[in-house]
Design a protein around this motif. Structure first.
Motif, short mmCIF file in Angstrom:
data_model
loop_
_atom_site.label_atom_id
_atom_site.label_comp_id
_atom_site.label_asym_id
_atom_site.label_seq_id
_atom_site.Cartn_x
_atom_site.Cartn_y
_atom_site.Cartn_z
N ASP A 70 19.70 -20.55 -10.14
CA ASP A 70 18.85 -19.39 -9.87
C ASP A 70 19.60 -18.07 -10.01
O ASP A 70 19.07 -17.09 -10.56
CB ASP A 70 18.26 -19.48 -8.45
N GLN B 292 10.31 -16.84 -12.50
CA GLN B 292 11.32 -17.55 -11.72
C GLN B 292 11.03 -17.52 -10.22
O GLN B 292 11.24 -18.50 -9.51
CB GLN B 292 12.71 -16.99 -11.98
N SER C 8 13.30 -23.75 -12.93
CA SER C 8 13.67 -22.36 -13.18
C SER C 8 13.93 -22.11 -14.66
O SER C 8 13.46 -21.11 -15.22
CB SER C 8 14.93 -22.01 -12.37
N VAL D 262 11.55 -19.55 -16.98
CA VAL D 262 12.14 -18.35 -17.57
C VAL D 262 12.07 -18.40 -19.10
O VAL D 262 11.76 -17.39 -19.75
CB VAL D 262 13.61 -18.20 -17.10
#
Length: 223
Positions: free
Chosen positions: A50, A83, A133, A137
């Protein structure tokens, strides 16, 4: 939470089909996964962390602001929102299911899973957060740059796959993370699209209200 012996046929029968497939795949791949070089290679999968992705999104936003490039600003914003939604989605999953990671099966031959909300990292295998994630993205980026869709989604898929040699997630966790990431990005896309529609609508209304005033001023300016 009682752990089962992953080498015991009678214990395996207590599990659902997805769990049995996951454990079987890890057990079959054990000779490969136990190799230090494979585990080291799997660490590349940490690119889906992250913090790294947040820095990437923030960097694109800043680059857009510095260059006054609206498309870059919009791209970074899309990535950031996607995200954030993905993180919320995966946290909901991790806070609902306690599942040991493949590393426990490989190191001790034990496995356990049940409904729960443990904060212990060794019990937060489901779903794969790095996969969620990375895919959210990547898909958000491809919305603004569609010609890069294939390479960025491929890179995200590779990050997801590498969670297995990392011993961080089971294949089922990776699949669930991928689904969570794509759903999260779709939600984020709806939010961004709605925002831009509202913004465009307000701009048009403001322009419409301003036109009569400009028309009334025109005769005065021509005197």
């Amino acid at each position: 939470m009682t752990a089962i012996d992953t080498t015991s046929p009678s214990d395996l029968k207590k599990l659902n089909l997805v769990e049995r497939i996951d454990l079987k795949l890890i057990e079959t791949s054990r000779p490969i996964l136990e190799k230090p070089a494979v585990r080291k290679f799997g660490q590349i999968g940490k690119a889906g962390d992250d913090k790294i992705l947040l820095m990437l999104s923030a960097g694109i936003i800043l680059a857009g602001l510095a260059s006054r490039n609206g498309k870059l600003q919009r791209t970074g914003s899309r990535m950031l929102i996607a995200q954030i939604v993905a993180k919320a989605t995966k946290e909901a999953g991790k806070s609902s299911v306690d599942r040991t990671r493949p590393s426990k099966q490989i190191e001790s031959g034990r496995y356990a899973a049940k409904a729960g909300n443990s904060k212990a990292t060794e019990l937060r295998s489901f779903p794969s957060g790095h996969t969620a994630s990375a895919l959210s993205v990547a898909r958000a980026f491809s919305r603004e740059y569609p010609k890069y869709t294939k390479p960025v989604l491929t890179a995200a898929a590779v990050i997801g796959f590498l969670q297995i040699p990392r011993r961080a997630n089971y294949p089922g966790d990776v699949a669930a993370g991928a689904g969570a990431g794509l759903v999260a990005e779709k939600i984020a896309d709806r939010l961004v699209s709605t925002y831009h529609k509202l913004r465009g609508s307000r701009a048009r209304k403001a322009k419409h209200r301003a036109l009569p005033k400009l028309r009334s001023l025109r005769p005065r300016l021509l005197r």
